[in-house]
Design an enzyme around this catalytic site. Structure first.
Site, mmCIF file in Angstrom:
data_model
loop_
_atom_site.group_PDB
_atom_site.id
_atom_site.type_symbol
_atom_site.label_atom_id
_atom_site.label_comp_id
_atom_site.label_asym_id
_atom_site.label_seq_id
_atom_site.Cartn_x
_atom_site.Cartn_y
_atom_site.Cartn_z
ATOM 1 N N LYS A 248 0.847 -1.184 0.000
ATOM 2 C CA LYS A 248 0.000 0.000 0.000
ATOM 3 C C LYS A 248 0.892 1.247 0.000
ATOM 4 O O LYS A 248 2.072 1.140 0.374
ATOM 5 C CB LYS A 248 -0.935 -0.019 1.210
ATOM 6 C CG LYS A 248 -0.274 0.363 2.533
ATOM 7 C CD LYS A 248 -1.297 0.482 3.623
ATOM 8 C CE LYS A 248 -0.703 1.089 4.879
ATOM 9 N NZ LYS A 248 -0.375 2.510 4.759
ATOM 10 N N HIS A 278 -0.746 -4.662 6.110
ATOM 11 C CA HIS A 278 -0.142 -5.410 7.219
ATOM 12 C C HIS A 278 -1.061 -5.503 8.434
ATOM 13 O O HIS A 278 -0.891 -6.391 9.273
ATOM 14 C CB HIS A 278 1.201 -4.783 7.616
ATOM 15 C CG HIS A 278 1.081 -3.463 8.309
ATOM 16 N ND1 HIS A 278 0.990 -2.271 7.636
ATOM 17 C CD2 HIS A 278 1.042 -3.149 9.620
ATOM 18 C CE1 HIS A 278 0.901 -1.283 8.487
ATOM 19 N NE2 HIS A 278 0.924 -1.780 9.703
ATOM 20 N N LYS A 282 -2.071 -8.967 11.685
ATOM 21 C CA LYS A 282 -1.896 -8.934 13.136
ATOM 22 C C LYS A 282 -2.724 -10.033 13.790
ATOM 23 O O LYS A 282 -3.852 -10.324 13.374
ATOM 24 C CB LYS A 282 -2.282 -7.553 13.685
ATOM 25 C CG LYS A 282 -1.337 -6.434 13.237
ATOM 26 C CD LYS A 282 -1.736 -5.111 13.839
ATOM 27 C CE LYS A 282 -0.771 -4.019 13.424
ATOM 28 N NZ LYS A 282 0.580 -4.226 13.958
ATOM 29 N N GLU A 316 -1.611 6.806 17.248
ATOM 30 C CA GLU A 316 -0.157 6.652 17.239
ATOM 31 C C GLU A 316 0.469 7.802 18.016
ATOM 32 O O GLU A 316 0.092 8.965 17.822
ATOM 33 C CB GLU A 316 0.374 6.643 15.808
ATOM 34 C CG GLU A 316 -0.131 5.491 14.966
ATOM 35 C CD GLU A 316 0.417 5.545 13.547
ATOM 36 O OE1 GLU A 316 1.409 4.843 13.269
ATOM 37 O OE2 GLU A 316 -0.141 6.300 12.738
ATOM 38 N N HIS A 340 -6.645 0.680 6.687
ATOM 39 C CA HIS A 340 -6.700 0.047 8.008
ATOM 40 C C HIS A 340 -8.093 0.144 8.633
ATOM 41 O O HIS A 340 -8.683 -0.863 9.048
ATOM 42 C CB HIS A 340 -5.686 0.687 8.954
ATOM 43 C CG HIS A 340 -4.271 0.564 8.494
ATOM 44 N ND1 HIS A 340 -3.857 -0.389 7.599
ATOM 45 C CD2 HIS A 340 -3.156 1.273 8.829
ATOM 46 C CE1 HIS A 340 -2.560 -0.264 7.392
ATOM 47 N NE2 HIS A 340 -2.120 0.739 8.110
ATOM 48 N N LYS A 439 -1.940 11.090 14.475
ATOM 49 C CA LYS A 439 -0.536 11.088 14.876
ATOM 50 C C LYS A 439 -0.378 11.929 16.143
ATOM 51 O O LYS A 439 -1.158 12.826 16.417
ATOM 52 C CB LYS A 439 0.336 11.664 13.761
ATOM 53 C CG LYS A 439 0.335 10.874 12.468
ATOM 54 C CD LYS A 439 1.226 9.650 12.564
ATOM 55 C CE LYS A 439 1.429 9.005 11.210
ATOM 56 N NZ LYS A 439 2.254 7.778 11.305
#
Length: 588
Positions: A248, A278, A282, A316, A340, A439
Site C-alpha cells: 500500500k 499489514h 496482526k 499513534e 486500516h 498522529k
C-alpha cells in the site's frame, strides 16, 4: 455338415473367449464347472447358443441392509495413515513450495525494517523450504557480500528477537543474492529473467516465483509492465506458479486505483495478485474471525438489536518519522482511513462467509463496504480533520507537523481524521460506527469497542449508582487482548452495583512468541492463501468512500491548522461527532 457346424461353433466360441483364442488347448479342455458356478446353457449342435445376461456382481447390494453392511465393510477396510512424528508440534501443516522471492526495493526502509526481518524469522523457525532463494533488486552498487552485511546490521536493529541466531543467519544469508537493476531499463529485466531461469535449474526452485514490490507506488505499474514484457508472469504447465505482492498505498484516489488495477490486470490474473495491508496480518485482527464465528455466545448479540454503537480507534504517539515527503501526499485519510480503518469496519460488520476461503471471505467484506451509506459523507457533520502542533508526548517536547522535515510550512495535510459511518443493511441499520486515527496522540493504541445497549428496564435504581452498559473491547495493539465489561454486586449488606471487567491477554494466556504481521502475510503469499489480502473491487469500494471526503475538503476554504496539540486526543470538534448522537469517545 454337422462337423462343419461344430467347427464353426468352436470358432465363434473362441472369438468370444480371448483366452481360448490364445490357447487352443484351453478351448478343447475347458475348466471344470464348480458347484458355485451356474450350470452352462447347452443347445443342440445345429442351433446357436442363446445370449446370457451378465452375471450380477457378488458384492452388489440390493437391499438397504446389504448397502449399509457393504459400505461399513469398505470403511472398516481403510487403513489409517501412520502419523508423521517428525511433524508433531509444527505450527503449520505444510511448508511452502520451493521458490524464489524477488524483492524490488530491497535497499529501501520497508525492506530493511519489515520484509527481510520477517523472512529471517520464517527461516529461523523452519517455516521456509530448503530450496528457497531471495533475489534483492535495487539500484545501488552492491555485491552479494556487501548487501548481506547491510541486512545483518538491519536485523540487529529491527529484529523482534535479539540477539540474532548467528547460525540461522549464516544459513539464511547464503540464500540472499543482490541484482542491480534500474527499473527504467528494459534490458535489465531481460537479464533478470535469464538469471531467474538459471537459478531454477541450479537451486531446484521449480519455477515458483513471488515478486514483492516494496518500492515507491509510482513505480508499481512500470515494474509490472516490464515483468509482463519478459514473460515473468506466465504460469505454464509444470513450470511453477507466479505471484506478485503489492504494498500500500494502492493508488492515491479512486481513479488512480482503477487505473493501477487495469495495468496490473493486463499482466497478472487477479488470483496471482496479493495487495498487502499489514494490519490484516496482526494476530488480534485475525482472531476477530475466530472470536465472532467460533463462539456461539457472541454472534447472536452482534447486531442492531443489542449493539448501540461501535468505535474504532487507531492512535499513534509517533509523528511522521522522517517521511515528510510521503506523508504530504497521503495524509491520515489515505494512509489509514482508506485501508486500516475500513478493513477493521468490514471485519466487524461482515456476515458469516459460506466457507473459510479467500473469495468467500472477501465477498462478505466487499458487501459491507458497498453497504456503507451510499450518500457521500458530509465533511461538516460526518467527518472532521486535524493537524498537530507542538506539544508534549510521554514527557518529551515534540515539534508540530509543519516543523517536520520535508513538510510544507503552510501544509494543509491532515494528521488526524474522524468519521461517522452508517451501514445500510439488516444487521447494522441505525448503528453508527465512529472511526478515528491520528498522529502524536497521548499513547499508542488500536482498539475496537462494541458498546451494547442499556438494559430495557432498570431494576436497581435504589442502588444509587447504576453500572455502565456492557462493553466489549478488542485491543489490537499494544497488549493484545479482549476485555468484557459488565455489572456486578459489591460484596456487603448494601445493594451496591459496579462495573467490573474480564480481561484476556494473549501474552499471559498462551505464552507463545506471536509472529509479526509481515511474517504471517509473506508466508500466506508463498502458500497461495489470499484470505488476508485485499481484492481489486475491495480496494475500489474503499476509495469510493474516502474520495468524496478528500474532494470536499479540497473544495473548502483552507483549514485553520494546527488545531490540536501533540499529546492530546485530536481537535475539539472531533468530540462533536458522537456528541450529536448523545455519545462520547471512549477514553484510554
Amino acid at each position: 455338415m454337422a462337423a462343419t457346424r461344430r467347427s464353426s461353433g468352436g470358432t465363434k466360441q473362441a472369438a468370444k473367449d480371448p483366452a481360448a483364442a490364445r490357447d487352443p488347448a484351453a478351448a478343447r479342455d475347458p475348466a471344470p464347472v464348480t458347484a458355485k458356478d451356474p450350470a452352462p446353457v447347452t443347445a443342440p449342435p445345429d442351433q446357436p447358443i442363446p445370449a446370457q445376461p451378465a452375471p450380477r456382481p457378488k458384492d452388489a447390494p440390493r437391499t438397504m441392509r446389504e448397502l449399509r453392511e457393504a459400505r461399513a465393510g469398505r470403511r472398516n477396510s481403510k487403513t489409517k495413515p501412520a502419523d508423521n512424528v517428525l511433524r508433531e508440534g509444527l505450527r503449520l501443516a505444510r511448508v511452502p513450495d520451493p521458490s524464489i522471492m524477488v524483492l524490488f526495493g530491497a535497499t529501501g526502509d520497508l525492506a530493511h525494517r519489515k520484509v527481510l526481518p520477517a523472512l529471517y524469522h520464517l527461516w529461523r523457525t523452519d517455516l521456509l523450504p530448503n530450496e528457497f532463494e531471495v533475489v534483492a533488486i535495487g539500484r545501488r552498487p552492491y555485491d552479494d557480500e556487501g548487501f548481506r552485511a547491510e541486512i545483518h546490521s538491519a536485523l540487529e536493529k529491527y529484529s523482534r528477537i535479539l540477539p540474532l541466531d548467528e547460525r540461522a543467519w549464516h544459513s539464511f544469508a547464503r540464500r540472499i543474492s543482490y541484482h542491480r537493476l534500474d527499473f527504467e531499463d528494459p534490458a535489465g529485466f531481460d537479464g533478470l529473467a535469464v538469471r531467474l531461469d538459471a537459478m531454477d535449474a541450479e537451486c531446484g526452485t521449480r519455477g515458483n516465483r513471488l515478486f514483492y514490490l516494496a518500492t515507491q507506488p509510482s513505480q508499481f505499474a512500470d515494474i509490472v509492465g516490464q515483468l509482463g514484457r519478459v514473460g515473468l508472469d506466465h504460469e505454464r504447465h509444470e513450470s511453477g506458479w507466479r505471484r506478485i505482492v503489492i504494498e500500500k498505498p494502492f493508488g492515491h484516489d479512486l481513479e488512480s486505483a482503477k487505473r493501477l488495477n487495469r495495468e496490473v490486470g493486463k499482466v497478472f490474473r487477479e488470483a496471482q495478485v496479493y495487495r498487502i495491508d499489514h494490519y490484516l496480518g496482526k494476530e488480534t485482527v485475525r482472531n476477530l474471525l475466530v472470536f465472532r464465528f467460533g463462539n456461539g455466545i457472541f454472534e447472536p448479540l452482534w447486531n442492531r438489536r443489542y449493539v448501540d454503537h461501535v468505535q474504532i480507534t487507531v492512535a499513534e504517539s509517533i509523528g511522521i518519522e522522517n517521511r515528510g515527503a510521503f506523508y504530504e501526499q497521503t495524509g491520515a485519510s489515505r494512509d489509514v482511513l482508506q485501508n486500516h480503518l475500513l478493513q477493521l469496519v468490514s471485519l466487524i460488520a461482515m456476515e458469516p462467509p459460506a466457507t473459510f476461503d479467500a473469495n468467500a471471505l472477501r465477498d462478505e467484506k466487499v458487501k459491507v463496504l458497498r453497504a456503507i451509506s451510499s450518500d457521500p459523507l458530509d465533511p461538516g457533520t460526518d467527518a472532521c480533520r486535524g493537524q498537530y502542533g507542538p506539544g508534549w508526548v510521554a514527557a518529551t517536547q515534540v515539534p508540530g507537523y509543519r516543523q517536520e522535515a520535508e513538510v510544507d510550512p503552510a501544509s494543509e495535510t491532515e494528521t488526524f481524521v474522524a468519521a461517522r459511518l452508517t451501514i445500510d443493511d439488516w444487521r447494522w441499520s441505525g448503528v453508527p460506527f465512529y472511526v478515528r486515527t491520528g498522529k502524536r496522540m497521548p499513547k499508542r493504541a488500536t482498539e475496537i469497542a462494541i458498546q451494547y445497549r442499556e438494559v430495557p428496564h432498570r431494576l436497581f435504581n435504589e442502588a444509587g449508582v447504576s453500572p455502565d452498559a456492557n462493553l466489549l473491547a478488542i485491543r489490537i495493539q499494544p497488549d493484545e487482548g479482549i476485555m468484557l465489561r459488565f455489572g456486578a454486586k459489591v460484596p456487603g449488606l448494601r445493594l451496591d452495583i459496579r462495573s467490573v471487567t474480564m480481561d484476556f491477554t494473549y501474552g499471559s494466556a498462551f505464552n507463545v512468541d506471536s509472529p509479526d504481521a509481515y511474517e504471517t502475510l509473506i508466508l500466506d503469499a508463498l502458500q497461495g492463501d489470499a484470505s488476508l489480502f485485499t481484492r481489486a473491487d475491495e480496494v475500489e469500494e474503499a476509495w469510493g468512500i474516502v474520495d468524496p471526503i478528500v474532494n470536499a475538503w479540497a473544495d473548502a476554504p483552507p483549514p485553520v491548522f494546527p488545531n490540536y496539540e501533540a499529546g492530546t486526543w485530536g481537535p475539539d470538534h472531533a468530540d462533536e461527532l458522537p456528541a450529536r448522537d448523545g455519545r462520547r469517545w471512549r477514553r484510554f
